[in-house]
Design an enzyme around this catalytic site. Structure first.
Site, PDB file in Angstrom:
ATOM      1  N   ARG A 163       8.126  -4.803  -7.982  1.00 60.51           N
ATOM      2  CA  ARG A 163       7.846  -3.380  -7.748  1.00 60.51           C
ATOM      3  C   ARG A 163       9.026  -2.514  -8.235  1.00 60.51           C
ATOM      4  NH1 ARG A 163       3.759  -5.797  -6.960  1.00 60.51           N
ATOM      5  NH2 ARG A 163       2.254  -5.498  -5.259  1.00 60.51           N
ATOM      6  N   SER A 233      -0.548  -0.945  -0.432  1.00 57.24           N
ATOM      7  CA  SER A 233       0.516  -1.399   0.487  1.00 57.24           C
ATOM      8  C   SER A 233       1.475  -0.235   0.718  1.00 57.24           C
ATOM      9  CB  SER A 233       1.312  -2.549  -0.123  1.00 57.24           C
ATOM     10  OG  SER A 233       0.491  -3.649  -0.380  1.00 57.24           O
ATOM     11  N   GLU A 328       6.927   1.326  -0.299  1.00 58.82           N
ATOM     12  CA  GLU A 328       6.566   1.217  -1.725  1.00 58.82           C
ATOM     13  C   GLU A 328       6.026   2.555  -2.221  1.00 58.82           C
ATOM     14  OE1 GLU A 328       3.891  -2.066  -3.049  1.00 58.82           O
ATOM     15  OE2 GLU A 328       2.772  -0.490  -4.067  1.00 58.82           O
TER      16      GLU A 328
HETATM   17  P1  FAD Z   1       0.983   7.780  -9.416  1.00 56.09           P
HETATM   18  O1  FAD Z   1       0.753   7.504  -7.969  1.00 56.09           O
HETATM   19  O2  FAD Z   1       0.339   8.979  -9.974  1.00 56.09           O
HETATM   20  O3  FAD Z   1       2.540   7.837  -9.701  1.00 56.09           O
HETATM   21  C1  FAD Z   1       3.389   6.870  -9.123  1.00 56.09           C
HETATM   22  C2  FAD Z   1       4.839   7.157  -9.531  1.00 56.09           C
HETATM   23  O4  FAD Z   1       4.979   6.953 -10.938  1.00 56.09           O
HETATM   24  C3  FAD Z   1       5.257   8.594  -9.282  1.00 56.09           C
HETATM   25  O5  FAD Z   1       6.630   8.580  -8.924  1.00 56.09           O
HETATM   26  C4  FAD Z   1       5.068   9.267 -10.621  1.00 56.09           C
HETATM   27  O6  FAD Z   1       5.887  10.400 -10.800  1.00 56.09           O
HETATM   28  C5  FAD Z   1       5.444   8.153 -11.578  1.00 56.09           C
HETATM   29  N1  FAD Z   1       4.716   8.248 -12.833  1.00 56.09           N
HETATM   30  C6  FAD Z   1       3.365   8.254 -12.982  1.00 56.09           C
HETATM   31  N2  FAD Z   1       3.045   8.308 -14.286  1.00 56.09           N
HETATM   32  C7  FAD Z   1       4.202   8.331 -14.967  1.00 56.09           C
HETATM   33  C8  FAD Z   1       4.522   8.379 -16.356  1.00 56.09           C
HETATM   34  N3  FAD Z   1       3.572   8.410 -17.292  1.00 56.09           N
HETATM   35  N4  FAD Z   1       5.831   8.396 -16.715  1.00 56.09           N
HETATM   36  C9  FAD Z   1       6.804   8.385 -15.777  1.00 56.09           C
HETATM   37  N5  FAD Z   1       6.557   8.338 -14.451  1.00 56.09           N
HETATM   38  C10 FAD Z   1       5.275   8.311 -14.048  1.00 56.09           C
HETATM   39  N6  FAD Z   1       0.085  -1.618  -6.795  1.00 56.09           N
HETATM   40  C11 FAD Z   1       0.392  -2.871  -7.197  1.00 56.09           C
HETATM   41  O7  FAD Z   1       1.432  -3.094  -7.850  1.00 56.09           O
HETATM   42  N7  FAD Z   1      -0.424  -3.923  -6.900  1.00 56.09           N
HETATM   43  C12 FAD Z   1      -1.576  -3.781  -6.202  1.00 56.09           C
HETATM   44  O8  FAD Z   1      -2.279  -4.747  -5.967  1.00 56.09           O
HETATM   45  C13 FAD Z   1      -1.929  -2.472  -5.784  1.00 56.09           C
HETATM   46  N8  FAD Z   1      -3.074  -2.269  -5.094  1.00 56.09           N
HETATM   47  C14 FAD Z   1      -3.405  -1.011  -4.699  1.00 56.09           C
HETATM   48  C15 FAD Z   1      -4.611  -0.822  -4.009  1.00 56.09           C
HETATM   49  C16 FAD Z   1      -4.992   0.442  -3.597  1.00 56.09           C
HETATM   50  C17 FAD Z   1      -6.296   0.623  -2.859  1.00 56.09           C
HETATM   51  C18 FAD Z   1      -4.167   1.561  -3.908  1.00 56.09           C
HETATM   52  C19 FAD Z   1      -4.598   2.942  -3.507  1.00 56.09           C
HETATM   53  C20 FAD Z   1      -2.964   1.389  -4.581  1.00 56.09           C
HETATM   54  C21 FAD Z   1      -2.566   0.097  -4.981  1.00 56.09           C
HETATM   55  N9  FAD Z   1      -1.365  -0.140  -5.671  1.00 56.09           N
HETATM   56  C22 FAD Z   1      -1.056  -1.398  -6.102  1.00 56.09           C
HETATM   57  C23 FAD Z   1      -0.453   0.987  -5.964  1.00 56.09           C
HETATM   58  C24 FAD Z   1      -0.857   1.763  -7.247  1.00 56.09           C
HETATM   59  O9  FAD Z   1      -2.133   1.392  -7.660  1.00 56.09           O
HETATM   60  C25 FAD Z   1       0.128   1.503  -8.398  1.00 56.09           C
HETATM   61  O10 FAD Z   1       1.435   1.879  -8.015  1.00 56.09           O
HETATM   62  C26 FAD Z   1      -0.255   2.283  -9.654  1.00 56.09           C
HETATM   63  O11 FAD Z   1       0.480   1.829 -10.764  1.00 56.09           O
HETATM   64  C27 FAD Z   1      -0.045   3.773  -9.481  1.00 56.09           C
HETATM   65  O12 FAD Z   1      -0.615   4.424 -10.602  1.00 56.09           O
HETATM   66  P2  FAD Z   1      -0.899   5.977 -10.550  1.00 56.09           P
HETATM   67  O13 FAD Z   1      -1.348   6.392 -11.898  1.00 56.09           O
HETATM   68  O14 FAD Z   1      -1.796   6.307  -9.443  1.00 56.09           O
HETATM   69  O15 FAD Z   1       0.572   6.502 -10.274  1.00 56.09           O
HETATM   70  N1  EPU Z   2      -1.313 -10.828   6.538  1.00 53.11           N
HETATM   71  C1  EPU Z   2      -1.473 -10.831   7.893  1.00 53.11           C
HETATM   72  N2  EPU Z   2      -1.961  -9.701   8.474  1.00 53.11           N
HETATM   73  C2  EPU Z   2      -2.269  -8.596   7.762  1.00 53.11           C
HETATM   74  C3  EPU Z   2      -2.095  -8.596   6.353  1.00 53.11           C
HETATM   75  C4  EPU Z   2      -1.607  -9.735   5.765  1.00 53.11           C
HETATM   76  O1  EPU Z   2      -1.186 -11.815   8.562  1.00 53.11           O
HETATM   77  O2  EPU Z   2      -2.700  -7.617   8.368  1.00 53.11           O
HETATM   78  C5  EPU Z   2      -0.853 -12.062   5.881  1.00 53.11           C
HETATM   79  C6  EPU Z   2      -1.990 -12.721   5.089  1.00 53.11           C
HETATM   80  O3  EPU Z   2      -2.767 -13.537   5.897  1.00 53.11           O
HETATM   81  C7  EPU Z   2      -1.255 -13.488   4.030  1.00 53.11           C
HETATM   82  C8  EPU Z   2      -0.011 -12.639   3.798  1.00 53.11           C
HETATM   83  O4  EPU Z   2       0.114 -11.754   4.903  1.00 53.11           O
HETATM   84  O5  EPU Z   2      -0.851 -14.742   4.528  1.00 53.11           O
HETATM   85  C9  EPU Z   2      -0.066 -11.860   2.487  1.00 53.11           C
HETATM   86  O6  EPU Z   2      -1.222 -11.030   2.483  1.00 53.11           O
HETATM   87  P1  EPU Z   2      -1.988 -10.638   1.125  1.00 53.11           P
HETATM   88  O7  EPU Z   2      -2.277 -11.865   0.330  1.00 53.11           O
HETATM   89  O8  EPU Z   2      -3.126  -9.761   1.517  1.00 53.11           O
HETATM   90  O9  EPU Z   2      -0.938  -9.844   0.298  1.00 53.11           O
HETATM   91  P2  EPU Z   2       0.114  -8.727   0.704  1.00 53.11           P
HETATM   92  O10 EPU Z   2       1.468  -9.332   0.763  1.00 53.11           O
HETATM   93  O11 EPU Z   2      -0.344  -7.979   1.911  1.00 53.11           O
HETATM   94  C10 EPU Z   2       0.645  -8.143  -1.766  1.00 53.11           C
HETATM   95  C11 EPU Z   2       0.877  -6.885  -2.545  1.00 53.11           C
HETATM   96  C12 EPU Z   2      -0.457  -6.260  -2.910  1.00 53.11           C
HETATM   97  C13 EPU Z   2      -1.226  -7.237  -3.783  1.00 53.11           C
HETATM   98  C14 EPU Z   2      -1.437  -8.525  -2.985  1.00 53.11           C
HETATM   99  C15 EPU Z   2      -2.079  -9.603  -3.828  1.00 53.11           C
HETATM  100  C16 EPU Z   2       3.012  -5.943  -1.907  1.00 53.11           C
HETATM  101  C17 EPU Z   2       3.729  -4.919  -1.105  1.00 53.11           C
HETATM  102  N3  EPU Z   2       1.682  -5.959  -1.768  1.00 53.11           N
HETATM  103  O12 EPU Z   2       0.007  -7.757  -0.546  1.00 53.11           O
HETATM  104  O13 EPU Z   2      -0.199  -5.079  -3.668  1.00 53.11           O
HETATM  105  O14 EPU Z   2      -2.477  -6.716  -4.140  1.00 53.11           O
HETATM  106  O15 EPU Z   2      -0.156  -9.036  -2.541  1.00 53.11           O
HETATM  107  O16 EPU Z   2      -1.155 -10.070  -4.762  1.00 53.11           O
HETATM  108  O17 EPU Z   2       3.643  -6.690  -2.642  1.00 53.11           O
HETATM  109  C18 EPU Z   2       0.225  -2.753  -3.457  1.00 53.11           C
HETATM  110  O18 EPU Z   2       1.334  -2.975  -3.975  1.00 53.11           O
HETATM  111  O19 EPU Z   2      -0.158  -1.597  -3.177  1.00 53.11           O
HETATM  112  C19 EPU Z   2      -0.679  -3.864  -3.195  1.00 53.11           C
HETATM  113  C20 EPU Z   2      -1.863  -3.725  -2.602  1.00 53.11           C
END
Ligand code: FAD
Ligand code: EPU
Length: 348
Positions: A163, A233, A328
């Site tokens: 991240r 997250s 995050e």
């Molecule tokens: P924004 O929220 O619009 O911007 C995020 C940051 O980046 C801000 O500081 C912004 O100023 C900067 N920024 C945006 N665009 C640019 C650019 N072109 N140049 C310079 N800076 C810029 N993240 C994960 O890593 N893994 C996951 O599994 C994951 N799952 C998610 C699930 C859900 C339901 C949600 C809502 C979010 C999740 N995220 C996850 C977080 C998010 O999807 C990522 O961080 C994504 O890359 C954000 O993209 P955005 O366009 O919405 O960025």
């Molecule tokens: N867990 C619990 N209770 C909960 C949630 C999770 O016990 O309420 C346990 C799960 O059972 C599992 C472990 O925690 O053993 C990890 O959970 P999960 O696999 O759902 O992944 P996570 O650590 O919660 C991370 C990323 C996600 C990404 C998933 C899959 C971060 C901060 N989050 O979540 O990214 O999608 O792994 O790779 O690294 C995001 O960054 O926004 C995001 C959603």
């Protein structure tokens, strides 16, 4: 180029909280982006580049200019060994992943359904299910805000981490990502070592089967932002020493942790869950009842509700496990980026 004064931010970030900014513009080309930065009427305003706002919390009115990324275009080329994708920064990431799978390209399937723009993906080196952007990224094209020229950074120059990237450090506030380059090997190797993907039958593994499984898992675990506002997250998974982990394991044998460069990355969701926070409500904000790492806009939450709940969660985890959680989600305050402590202080 469209610009809007005293604009609502509710529909441009996935927490969908009622908040406003002084000016909002949408840019569809690098030239427009440059003209926004050079426009004298906006020179005094702090500026925020925004993709889909899926990792953002606006803690108060933003007295600045929000620039929405609408740079579009995808170019596909190939060599005997790989496909290369040049993707403009405003392209929707989950649509790109789906498109790649539909066209028989492997490599992005584990990163399905991560909301956001492609240009935002390098900022925190998005990751899920065992793959991070850095595994497929070849280069990142940036607009340098001191020279207004576009420069190409190699993957190594981006200093990707968990991240993390150079865009949160040395290039913070100095560069806008305008495009990314991805390389997808034609000789596809599945990445199926992450928890639930291990159970997929080996003989039927394909980009499509992994994509489908990742989509199914994500749909069952994570709230859909169009139904319940959230930013994924809320906290990062903390990285602690082995000693600390061993001490915790003795007390909590079920603790979930993974080796990470001589340290242990602990599942923050598990820690928060152990503090009995699932479903806990603060005003209109709620810790998601099924995934404790996600805070949702349960019922017309204010930013203050989210901040108070996040502070309670962080305090409980610190008290029980002696682990400080780091958010995050990025926080934007009145005129600059802020953090949980400063935002709570500003509220008091
Ligand atoms: P924004 O929220 O619009 O911007 C995020 C940051 O980046 C801000 O500081 C912004 O100023 C900067 N920024 C945006 N665009 C640019 C650019 N072109 N140049 C310079 N800076 C810029 N993240 C994960 O890593 N893994 C996951 O599994 C994951 N799952 C998610 C699930 C859900 C339901 C949600 C809502 C979010 C999740 N995220 C996850 C977080 C998010 O999807 C990522 O961080 C994504 O890359 C954000 O993209 P955005 O366009 O919405 O960025
Ligand atoms: N867990 C619990 N209770 C909960 C949630 C999770 O016990 O309420 C346990 C799960 O059972 C599992 C472990 O925690 O053993 C990890 O959970 P999960 O696999 O759902 O992944 P996570 O650590 O919660 C991370 C990323 C996600 C990404 C998933 C899959 C971060 C901060 N989050 O979540 O990214 O999608 O792994 O790779 O690294 C995001 O960054 O926004 C995001 C959603």
């Amino acid at each position: 180029m469209q610009s809007y004064l005293n604009a609502s931010l509710k529909n441009v970030h996935t927490f969908s909280i009622e908040q406003t900014c002084d000016v909002l513009v949408e840019v569809t080309s690098v030239d427009e982006l440059i003209s926004v930065y050079q426009d004298p009427q906006w020179s005094a305003l702090p500026k925020l580049m925004l993709g889909k706002g899926s990792n953002m919390l606006f803690t108060e009115h933003f007295s600045g200019l929000v620039i929405i990324n609408r740079l579009s275009g995808i170019e596909l080329t190939e060599s005997s060994e790989s496909y290369s994708l040049h993707v403009s920064g405003g392209e929707d990431w989950p649509s790109l992943v789906e498109w790649s799978v539909d066209h028989g390209l492997g490599g992005l399937e584990n990163l399905a359904m991560i909301p956001g723009c492609s240009g935002s993906a390098p900022i925190q080196n998005i990751g899920a299910y065992g793959v991070e952007l850095q595994d497929v990224c070849e280069y990142v094209d940036i607009l340098c805000l001191d020279t207004y020229t576009v420069k190409r950074l190699s993957k190594d120059e981006c200093l990707f981490g968990y991240r993390d990237s150079i865009f949160k450090h040395a290039l913070y506030g100095k560069a806008i990502v305008v495009a990314i380059g991805l390389t997808l090997a034609k000789e596809w190797k599945p990445c199926n070592h992450y928890g639930p993907l291990k159970s997929l039958p080996l003989e039927t593994l394909s980009p499509r089967s992994i994509f489908d499984e990742v989509c199914a898992i994500r749909s069952s675990k994570l709230p859909d932002p169009s139904v319940q506002g959230n930013a994924g997250s809320f906290f990062k998974n903390p990285v602690i020493t082995k000693d600390h982990f061993d001490r915790l394991s003795a007390l909590y044998p079920d603790i979930v942790g993974y080796e990470s460069n001589d340290m242990i990355k602990v599942a923050a969701g598990w820690l928060i869950d152990q503090c009995q926070f699932k479903g806990v409500i603060e005003g209109g904000a709620q810790v998601h009842p099924n995934q404790a790492l996600v805070i949702i806009n349960h019922d017309e939450a204010s930013a203050a509700d989210i901040l108070r709940l996040a502070a309670r969660v962080r305090q409980a985890v610190l008290g029980k496990f002696d682990i400080p959680l780091e958010h995050e989600v990025r926080f934007m305050g009145q005129d600059s980026e802020t953090n949980l402590d400063k935002a709570l202080e500003a509220m008091a």
